[in-house]
Design a protein around this motif. Structure first.
Motif, mmCIF file in Angstrom:
data_model
loop_
_atom_site.group_PDB
_atom_site.id
_atom_site.type_symbol
_atom_site.label_atom_id
_atom_site.label_comp_id
_atom_site.label_asym_id
_atom_site.label_seq_id
_atom_site.Cartn_x
_atom_site.Cartn_y
_atom_site.Cartn_z
ATOM 1 N N SER A 56 -30.399 91.321 -31.032
ATOM 2 C CA SER A 56 -31.230 91.083 -29.834
ATOM 3 C C SER A 56 -30.339 91.076 -28.598
ATOM 4 O O SER A 56 -29.103 91.001 -28.712
ATOM 5 C CB SER A 56 -31.950 89.719 -29.936
ATOM 6 N N GLY A 57 -30.972 91.109 -27.440
ATOM 7 C CA GLY A 57 -30.212 90.965 -26.202
ATOM 8 C C GLY A 57 -29.544 89.603 -26.143
ATOM 9 O O GLY A 57 -28.397 89.474 -25.702
ATOM 10 N N THR A 58 -30.259 88.589 -26.595
ATOM 11 C CA THR A 58 -29.703 87.234 -26.594
ATOM 12 C C THR A 58 -28.443 87.162 -27.460
ATOM 13 O O THR A 58 -27.432 86.570 -27.054
ATOM 14 C CB THR A 58 -30.762 86.230 -27.112
ATOM 15 N N PHE A 83 -34.161 85.547 -16.814
ATOM 16 C CA PHE A 83 -34.679 85.188 -18.134
ATOM 17 C C PHE A 83 -33.795 84.105 -18.742
ATOM 18 O O PHE A 83 -32.569 84.129 -18.578
ATOM 19 C CB PHE A 83 -34.717 86.430 -19.030
ATOM 20 N N ALA A 85 -32.558 83.369 -21.533
ATOM 21 C CA ALA A 85 -31.551 83.614 -22.571
ATOM 22 C C ALA A 85 -30.119 83.452 -22.049
ATOM 23 O O ALA A 85 -29.254 82.918 -22.755
ATOM 24 C CB ALA A 85 -31.737 85.019 -23.155
ATOM 25 N N ASP A 154 -25.856 91.067 -17.415
ATOM 26 C CA ASP A 154 -27.088 91.020 -18.191
ATOM 27 C C ASP A 154 -27.929 92.213 -17.715
ATOM 28 O O ASP A 154 -28.656 92.128 -16.727
ATOM 29 C CB ASP A 154 -27.813 89.696 -17.965
ATOM 30 N N CYS A 156 -30.201 93.663 -19.534
ATOM 31 C CA CYS A 156 -31.290 93.742 -20.518
ATOM 32 C C CYS A 156 -32.532 94.438 -19.978
ATOM 33 O O CYS A 156 -33.322 94.984 -20.731
ATOM 34 C CB CYS A 156 -31.641 92.342 -21.004
ATOM 35 N N GLU A 157 -32.725 94.384 -18.654
ATOM 36 C CA GLU A 157 -33.924 94.989 -18.062
ATOM 37 C C GLU A 157 -33.596 96.297 -17.351
ATOM 38 O O GLU A 157 -34.437 96.832 -16.640
ATOM 39 C CB GLU A 157 -34.516 94.002 -17.036
ATOM 40 N N ALA A 178 -31.143 95.100 -23.852
ATOM 41 C CA ALA A 178 -32.085 94.554 -24.843
ATOM 42 C C ALA A 178 -33.190 95.572 -25.088
ATOM 43 O O ALA A 178 -33.525 96.364 -24.209
ATOM 44 C CB ALA A 178 -32.678 93.239 -24.349
ATOM 45 N N LYS A 183 -39.266 96.216 -23.020
ATOM 46 C CA LYS A 183 -38.152 96.782 -22.250
ATOM 47 C C LYS A 183 -38.369 98.291 -22.050
ATOM 48 O O LYS A 183 -39.195 98.892 -22.734
ATOM 49 C CB LYS A 183 -36.831 96.536 -22.983
ATOM 50 N N GLY A 190 -33.806 94.069 -30.795
ATOM 51 C CA GLY A 190 -32.478 94.658 -30.814
ATOM 52 C C GLY A 190 -31.784 94.521 -29.484
ATOM 53 O O GLY A 190 -32.408 94.217 -28.460
HETATM 54 C C1 LIG Z 1 -35.196 90.506 -22.445
HETATM 55 C C2 LIG Z 1 -34.077 89.862 -21.740
HETATM 56 C C3 LIG Z 1 -33.063 89.173 -22.435
HETATM 57 C C4 LIG Z 1 -33.085 88.896 -23.916
HETATM 58 O O1 LIG Z 1 -33.349 89.910 -24.742
HETATM 59 P P1 LIG Z 1 -33.927 89.629 -26.231
HETATM 60 O O2 LIG Z 1 -33.740 90.917 -26.920
HETATM 61 O O3 LIG Z 1 -35.342 89.225 -26.090
HETATM 62 O O4 LIG Z 1 -33.091 88.545 -26.850
HETATM 63 C C5 LIG Z 1 -32.023 88.666 -21.693
HETATM 64 N N1 LIG Z 1 -31.965 88.778 -20.371
HETATM 65 C C6 LIG Z 1 -32.929 89.402 -19.665
HETATM 66 C C7 LIG Z 1 -32.783 89.501 -18.167
HETATM 67 C C8 LIG Z 1 -34.016 89.945 -20.320
HETATM 68 O O5 LIG Z 1 -34.989 90.545 -19.610
#
Ligand SMILES: *Cc1c(COP(=O)(O)O)cnc(C)c1O
Length: 391
Positions: A56-58, A83, A85, A154, A156-157, A178, A183, A190
């Motif tokens: 995961s992203g986390t 987010f 995380a 980060d 992730c987005e 992420a 996403k 993942g």
């Molecule tokens: C979605 C997201 C995460 C975490 O991703 P996961 O795969 O849900 O664990 C972390 N930081 C940001 C900014 C996100 O949008």
């Protein structure tokens, strides 16, 4: 009422499905060629040498902190408007989150607010590319370099977002993507860590798999690792989605532009910025902001109105320093995050996904207009007017 227009929806093609199914016909369901292919594709795209797929992203954020050596009592600066995380992984390691304010337009960490938060205990900076808008990291990297601090992105987005010729995720010491279904591209669950630093990548690779280094024997463990692996099924989906990434990003930008045009007739609402100076926005979500005359209660009335009419929407982000779990870390921050406080009560995420039609966008905007009308007539709004809030 049933949600008719969802807040988000994955875009999975027949080719994606075939890619996953063909893995099931092999004997390699984890740690195999699809993982390598996916890692290569994402690292190349981000413009760095190494990619490490994780569950995961986390998990990616967690292992990045670990590999950077951030631990108990270390202070790490991060935005509160992001987010949760990024803050949770700090608590996993007993590190101390120090929240910084954001820029009112980009909603990204404000470099001007950064330096005053640095103390002798600061060990790192986490920067997010909020809603896919690329953070301009030049100023932040300058400050980080001067203080000898690593920058964890980060991203992730923000896969595909660009700033000054560099791709999000590949700008700081280490970046994380992420692939949750909301996403820009998905593997169901993942994430991926990307970095140019070979040693960091090797440590993260080991940490995701019980701490085993490739050079160690199977039972020779020096590191406390985890099972943060990503299966071949997920990696096959990711590799297949990567082939369509540019097309997906173009489609998302097209949809976001359509929304922006529709919103021009609603002066109470500000559309998100879709152009970055010398950069490119990855349209992750479509988060609008109500103008200053509206209160949090107004926003909540509008949120409820949209939901009642079958339109998925979200109130993000709720600032992390306001969450009960993080109250004890808010002391240094109290009163110190005016932009975060102001923006976070007025944001509203509207339905946004590749397949959203012009008709659906028009319906969302029309319902939003009605919701604003309801908020204007409700007590919540007149309280704000009485309190002297003006536009
Ligand atoms: C979605 C997201 C995460 C975490 O991703 P996961 O795969 O849900 O664990 C972390 N930081 C940001 C900014 C996100 O949008």
């Amino acid at each position: 009422m049933r949600i008719r227009i969802p807040l988000s929806a994955p875009d999975v093609s027949e080719a994606d499905i075939d890619a996953v199914v063909s893995v099931l016909r092999t004997a390699r369901l984890s740690i195999g060629p699809k993982m390598e292919e996916f890692e290569r594709a994402v690292a190349d795209y981000a413009g760095v040498r190494h990619g490490v797929a994780v569950s995961s992203g986390t998990a990616g954020l967690h292992l990045s902190l670990r590999a950077l050596g951030i631990g108990e009592g270390d202070e790490v600066i991060l935005p509160s408007f992001t987010f949760i995380a990024a803050a949770h992984v700090l608590l996993y390691e007993r590190a101390i989150p120090v929240f910084a304010d954001i820029d009112a337009v980009t909603l990204n960490l404000d470099p001007e607010k950064l330096e005053e938060l640095i103390t002798p205990r600061t060990r790192g900076i986490v920067v997010a590319h909020t809603f896919g808008y690329p953070a301009d990291l030049r100023g932040i990297l300058d400050i980080a370099l001067r203080h000898g601090l690593p920058v964890l992105e980060d991203a992730c987005e923000a896969i595909g977002a660009e700033s000054h010729g560099r791709r999000a995720g590949g700008i700081g010491q280490v970046g994380v993507f992420a692939f949750y279904p909301n996403k820009p591209i998905t593997t169901a669950e993942g994430g991926m860590v990307v970095t140019d630093d070979g040693e960091l990548a090797e440590t993260i690779r080991a940490l995701r798999n019980q701490g085993r280094k490739d050079t160690d024997g199977w039972s020779d463990h020096r590191l406390l690792g985890y099972n943060y692996r990503l299966s071949e099924l997920h990696c096959a989906l990711g590799a297949s989605q990567m082939l369509r990434l540019d097309e997906i990003l173009r489609r998302r930008m097209d949809r976001a532009l359509r929304y922006s045009r529709e919103l021009q007739s609603i002066p109470e609402v500000m559309a998100p910025p879709l152009v970055a100076s010398d950069g490119r926005v990855c349209c992750f979500a479509f988060v609008v902001r109500l103008t200053d005359e509206f209160t949090q209660a107004d926003r909540d009335v509008i949120h409820e109105y949209l939901t009642e009419h079958g339109i998925g929407c979200g109130r993000y982000f709720a600032p992390i320093h306001r969450q009960p779990l993080y109250a004890r870390f808010a002391e240094r921050t109290r009163g110190g995050l005016p932009v975060t406080e102001h923006v976070s009560v007025r944001t509203l995420a509207l339905p946004f996904f590749n397949a959203i039609t012009d008709g659906q966008i028009a319906e969302v905007c029309e319902t939003l207009r009605e919701g604003i009308g309801r908020a204007r007539r409700s007590g919540a709004h007149s309280t704000a007017a009485d309190a002297g809030c003006s536009r």
